[in-house]
Design an enzyme around this catalytic site. Structure first.
Site, PDB file in Angstrom:
ATOM      1  N   ASP A 164       1.412  -1.133   0.418  1.00 52.82           N
ATOM      2  CA  ASP A 164      -0.251   0.175   0.276  1.00 52.82           C
ATOM      3  C   ASP A 164       0.323   0.861  -0.120  1.00 52.82           C
ATOM      4  OD1 ASP A 164      -2.388   1.991   0.388  1.00 52.82           O
ATOM      5  OD2 ASP A 164      -1.691   1.613   2.280  1.00 52.82           O
ATOM      6  N   ASP A 214       0.032   5.062   0.927  1.00 51.64           N
ATOM      7  CA  ASP A 214      -0.452   5.955   1.813  1.00 51.64           C
ATOM      8  C   ASP A 214      -0.175   5.314   3.651  1.00 51.64           C
ATOM      9  OD1 ASP A 214      -0.450   8.562   0.622  1.00 51.64           O
ATOM     10  OD2 ASP A 214      -2.372   7.929  -0.172  1.00 51.64           O
ATOM     11  N   ASP A 265      -1.589  -0.365   6.140  1.00 53.34           N
ATOM     12  CA  ASP A 265      -1.207  -0.509   7.398  1.00 53.34           C
ATOM     13  C   ASP A 265      -2.900  -0.019   8.110  1.00 53.34           C
ATOM     14  OD1 ASP A 265      -1.706   2.342   5.003  1.00 53.34           O
ATOM     15  OD2 ASP A 265      -1.937   3.215   6.629  1.00 53.34           O
TER      16      ASP A 265
END
Length: 219
Positions: A10, A12, A166
């Site tokens: 991922d 961001d 995250d």
């Protein structure tokens, strides 16, 4: 124990330390348009989703007629700080190490193609990744399409791929695609939310990620 030929990140909150900027941009756009301002937890929960999905979830009072104005305000806030957002400590070195070891690298992100290409260009990072997928050219997380498309491009099976993210959206996408998920706690979602996504493991830093990957990649 799986040994991985590819690691998909991922962006961001996983590669780039941008969670605060996204939250502040959502909150700033709400304030600009006189809408109720979500708290940081509510705003950060949507990170990783496509922008349209994220905004409607984070701002339940947002209506279709205001969406374009909201999107413009959000982007103005975000772009004012985009160029200064750093990668997490050790991430550039980890990407270099994995690439030098012959591990295939990918990105599966809720960013738009325009947004991801902009940041990769700003940091001269296009060459670091073998394949990238964005939410505006596929389905938004947690739909498995981005990972399925990446695996198809790389000609890899699910057991040969690791998804690093995250948010619970990342972990659910990985599970939906039959791919192992490695969750990081330094981004948008807290440990409780991450565990709800049923990751294979959880790490607290890029250094821990590097240690965890040692012995789990095919060289």
């Amino acid at each position: 124990m799986n040994r991985y030929k590819a690691v998909v990140f991922d962006w961001d909150g996983t590669v780039m330390d941008s969670t605060h900027a996204i939250v502040a941009s959502i909150q700033g756009a709400c304030a600009d348009l006189g809408l109720p301002v979500p708290d940081a937890r509510q705003a950060s929960w949507v990170i990783g989703l496509s922008l349209e999905s994220a905004l409607y979830h984070a701002v339940p009072t947002l209506t279709a007629d205001l969406f374009q104005d909201f999107q413009d305000c959000y982007r103005n806030h975000y772009l004012s700080q985009d160029g200064q957002l750093p990668l997490f400590d050790g991430m550039a070195e980890l990407l270099d190490t994995l690439g030098n070891q012959g591990i295939l690298l990918g990105v599966a992100t809720g960013k738009s193609r325009l947004g991801l290409d902009r940041v990769l260009t700003q940091r001269n990072m296009h060459g670091r990744f073998d394949v990238t997928r964005c939410a505006d050219e596929s389905f938004s997380k947690p739909h498995p399409a981005m990972l399925l498309e990446i695996m198809d491009t790389l000609c890899l099976a699910p057991g040969e791929v690791l998804m690093v993210g995250d948010t619970s959206h990342d972990m659910q996408m990985a599970r939906n695609a039959g791919v192992d998920g490695l969750a990081v706690t330094y981004g948008a979602h807290d440990l409780e939310a991450l565990k709800a996504g049923e990751p294979l493991a959880v790490v607290d830093s890029v250094a821990q990620m590097n240690d965890w990957l040692s012995g789990r990649i095919v060289i």
